[in-house]
Design a protein around this motif. Structure first.
Motif, PDB file in Angstrom:
ATOM      1  N   GLN A  45       3.416  72.934  74.671  1.00 54.78           N
ATOM      2  CA  GLN A  45       4.078  73.523  75.836  1.00 54.78           C
ATOM      3  C   GLN A  45       3.365  74.790  76.311  1.00 54.78           C
ATOM      4  O   GLN A  45       3.186  74.998  77.519  1.00 54.78           O
ATOM      5  N   ARG A  46       2.939  75.615  75.386  1.00 53.77           N
ATOM      6  CA  ARG A  46       2.238  76.856  75.748  1.00 53.77           C
ATOM      7  C   ARG A  46       0.972  76.538  76.532  1.00 53.77           C
ATOM      8  O   ARG A  46       0.699  77.132  77.568  1.00 53.77           O
ATOM      9  N   HIS A  47       0.183  75.568  76.037  1.00 56.78           N
ATOM     10  CA  HIS A  47      -1.085  75.244  76.682  1.00 56.78           C
ATOM     11  C   HIS A  47      -0.912  74.462  77.975  1.00 56.78           C
ATOM     12  O   HIS A  47      -1.851  74.368  78.761  1.00 56.78           O
ATOM     13  N   ALA A  48       0.284  73.946  78.207  1.00 55.16           N
ATOM     14  CA  ALA A  48       0.568  73.232  79.458  1.00 55.16           C
ATOM     15  C   ALA A  48       1.371  74.098  80.425  1.00 55.16           C
ATOM     16  O   ALA A  48       1.826  73.602  81.461  1.00 55.16           O
ATOM     17  N   ASN A  49       1.564  75.365  80.056  1.00 48.21           N
ATOM     18  CA  ASN A  49       2.368  76.282  80.870  1.00 48.21           C
ATOM     19  C   ASN A  49       3.778  75.751  81.105  1.00 48.21           C
ATOM     20  O   ASN A  49       4.331  75.872  82.198  1.00 48.21           O
ATOM     21  N   GLN A  91       8.335  77.179  76.361  1.00 46.62           N
ATOM     22  CA  GLN A  91       8.067  76.938  74.938  1.00 46.62           C
ATOM     23  C   GLN A  91       9.380  76.804  74.169  1.00 46.62           C
ATOM     24  O   GLN A  91       9.774  77.678  73.416  1.00 46.62           O
ATOM     25  N   THR A  92      10.023  75.634  74.331  1.00 48.80           N
ATOM     26  CA  THR A  92      11.340  75.397  73.729  1.00 48.80           C
ATOM     27  C   THR A  92      11.260  74.694  72.385  1.00 48.80           C
ATOM     28  O   THR A  92      12.209  74.740  71.617  1.00 48.80           O
ATOM     29  N   GLY A  93      10.160  73.980  72.143  1.00 46.76           N
ATOM     30  CA  GLY A  93      10.081  73.162  70.934  1.00 46.76           C
ATOM     31  C   GLY A  93      10.892  71.886  71.061  1.00 46.76           C
ATOM     32  O   GLY A  93      11.049  71.139  70.095  1.00 46.76           O
ATOM     33  N   ILE A  94      11.392  71.605  72.251  1.00 48.96           N
ATOM     34  CA  ILE A  94      12.179  70.394  72.529  1.00 48.96           C
ATOM     35  C   ILE A  94      11.234  69.335  73.078  1.00 48.96           C
ATOM     36  O   ILE A  94      10.380  69.626  73.932  1.00 48.96           O
ATOM     37  N   LEU A  95      11.379  68.107  72.595  1.00 45.21           N
ATOM     38  CA  LEU A  95      10.586  67.001  73.138  1.00 45.21           C
ATOM     39  C   LEU A  95      11.310  66.478  74.372  1.00 45.21           C
ATOM     40  O   LEU A  95      12.365  65.858  74.269  1.00 45.21           O
ATOM     41  N   ASP A  96      10.734  66.767  75.538  1.00 45.90           N
ATOM     42  CA  ASP A  96      11.282  66.276  76.795  1.00 45.90           C
ATOM     43  C   ASP A  96      10.175  65.496  77.510  1.00 45.90           C
ATOM     44  O   ASP A  96       9.065  65.355  76.990  1.00 45.90           O
ATOM     45  N   GLY A  97      10.475  65.006  78.701  1.00 45.44           N
ATOM     46  CA  GLY A  97       9.520  64.178  79.430  1.00 45.44           C
ATOM     47  C   GLY A  97       8.209  64.871  79.732  1.00 45.44           C
ATOM     48  O   GLY A  97       7.129  64.290  79.537  1.00 45.44           O
ATOM     49  N   ASN A  98       8.246  66.115  80.190  1.00 47.16           N
ATOM     50  CA  ASN A  98       7.008  66.827  80.521  1.00 47.16           C
ATOM     51  C   ASN A  98       6.169  67.110  79.276  1.00 47.16           C
ATOM     52  O   ASN A  98       4.943  66.994  79.295  1.00 47.16           O
ATOM     53  N   THR A 149       2.362  65.539  78.399  1.00 42.93           N
ATOM     54  CA  THR A 149       1.240  66.402  78.004  1.00 42.93           C
ATOM     55  C   THR A 149       0.690  65.979  76.643  1.00 42.93           C
ATOM     56  O   THR A 149      -0.532  65.911  76.450  1.00 42.93           O
ATOM     57  N   LEU A 150       1.574  65.691  75.700  1.00 40.37           N
ATOM     58  CA  LEU A 150       1.144  65.245  74.368  1.00 40.37           C
ATOM     59  C   LEU A 150       0.339  63.956  74.463  1.00 40.37           C
ATOM     60  O   LEU A 150      -0.708  63.818  73.821  1.00 40.37           O
ATOM     61  N   VAL A 151       0.793  63.009  75.261  1.00 37.20           N
ATOM     62  CA  VAL A 151       0.069  61.745  75.425  1.00 37.20           C
ATOM     63  C   VAL A 151      -1.316  62.001  76.012  1.00 37.20           C
ATOM     64  O   VAL A 151      -2.309  61.438  75.547  1.00 37.20           O
ATOM     65  N   ARG A 152      -1.406  62.857  77.027  1.00 40.66           N
ATOM     66  CA  ARG A 152      -2.718  63.174  77.608  1.00 40.66           C
ATOM     67  C   ARG A 152      -3.642  63.810  76.575  1.00 40.66           C
ATOM     68  O   ARG A 152      -4.833  63.483  76.497  1.00 40.66           O
ATOM     69  N   SER A 182     -12.372  73.680  68.318  1.00 40.52           N
ATOM     70  CA  SER A 182     -11.588  74.903  68.181  1.00 40.52           C
ATOM     71  C   SER A 182     -10.969  75.292  69.497  1.00 40.52           C
ATOM     72  O   SER A 182     -11.487  74.966  70.556  1.00 40.52           O
ATOM     73  N   GLY A 183      -9.854  76.004  69.413  1.00 35.88           N
ATOM     74  CA  GLY A 183      -9.254  76.586  70.603  1.00 35.88           C
ATOM     75  C   GLY A 183      -8.183  75.737  71.216  1.00 35.88           C
ATOM     76  O   GLY A 183      -7.509  74.969  70.565  1.00 35.88           O
ATOM     77  N   SER A 184      -8.067  75.853  72.535  1.00 34.02           N
ATOM     78  CA  SER A 184      -6.961  75.204  73.257  1.00 34.02           C
ATOM     79  C   SER A 184      -7.410  73.918  73.904  1.00 34.02           C
ATOM     80  O   SER A 184      -8.576  73.621  74.018  1.00 34.02           O
ATOM     81  N   ALA A 185      -6.384  73.176  74.364  1.00 33.19           N
ATOM     82  CA  ALA A 185      -6.652  71.899  75.005  1.00 33.19           C
ATOM     83  C   ALA A 185      -6.902  72.091  76.479  1.00 33.19           C
ATOM     84  O   ALA A 185      -6.420  72.924  77.120  1.00 33.19           O
TER      85      ALA A 185
END
Length: 184
Positions: free
Chosen positions: A145-149, A152-159, A163-166, A181-184
């Motif tokens: 969530q942080r890297h996708a702006n 940052q809830t830690g909840i698995l939602d649609g958005n 992002t995880l799938v991508r 190393s680093g961010s996605a």
């Protein structure tokens, strides 16, 4: 007076035969690769005769009903082998969000994705497949969530899922196994 079939009608079955033999050739390399033309040419004859030989049929080059049926059966088997697996939707945009501490069957797969991502992204924590949105899985979701702006809830939602799938498709299914190393 008997009507004369149109040329398109005459080419139809030959094109179908050539398409079937072409598909078979992707699975059985002994069968010559054909480019469908709709014309029963020398290449088509060679493919038919090779098919007959490989399948223990009399090598005549004639496509009678028995040979047509055998080619059709081999085509169906080849098409089945060549068809990619169907994708499975584990989490859709309309699904109810999964909160930390909750158990859900799709989390087993999410946690497997995190284990794979942890092999190529330093900041991702490898998680066991428990089916529970545990502390490490929640931390990984917050990282995504942080890297996708996203919030940052830690909840698995649609958005977060999208992002995880991508990320998974980019870093696991399309790149060699190396540490990034680093961010996605």
């Amino acid at each position: 007076m008997t009507p004369t079939p149109s040329p398109a009608f005459l080419r139809g079955p030959v094109s179908t035969l050539q398409e079937m033999l072409r598909t078979i050739s992707h699975v059985d390399r002994a069968i010559p690769f054909l480019r469908p033309t709709g014309i029963f040419d020398e290449d088509t004859l060679a493919a038919v005769m090779t098919f007959q030989k490989v399948h223990g049929r009399p090598v005549t080059g004639v496509v009678d009903q028995q040979n047509w049926n055998a080619i059709q059966m081999a085509y169906l088997q080849a098409a089945q082998q060549l068809t990619p697996p169907r994708p499975v939707t584990l989490f859709s945009q309309g699904a109810a969000p999964i909160h930390p501490g909750q158990r859900h069957a799709s989390l087993v797969h999410v946690q497997g994705m995190f284990r794979a991502l942890a092999q190529v992204l330093d900041e991702v924590i490898p998680t066991p497949s428990t089916g529970v949105l545990d502390q490490d899985s929640t931390a990984n979701l917050r990282w995504v969530q942080r890297h996708a702006n996203l919030p940052q809830t830690g909840i698995l939602d649609g958005n977060t899922w999208e992002t995880l799938v991508r990320l998974f498709e980019t870093f696991v299914t399309q790149t060699p196994q190396q540490v990034i190393s680093g961010s996605a």
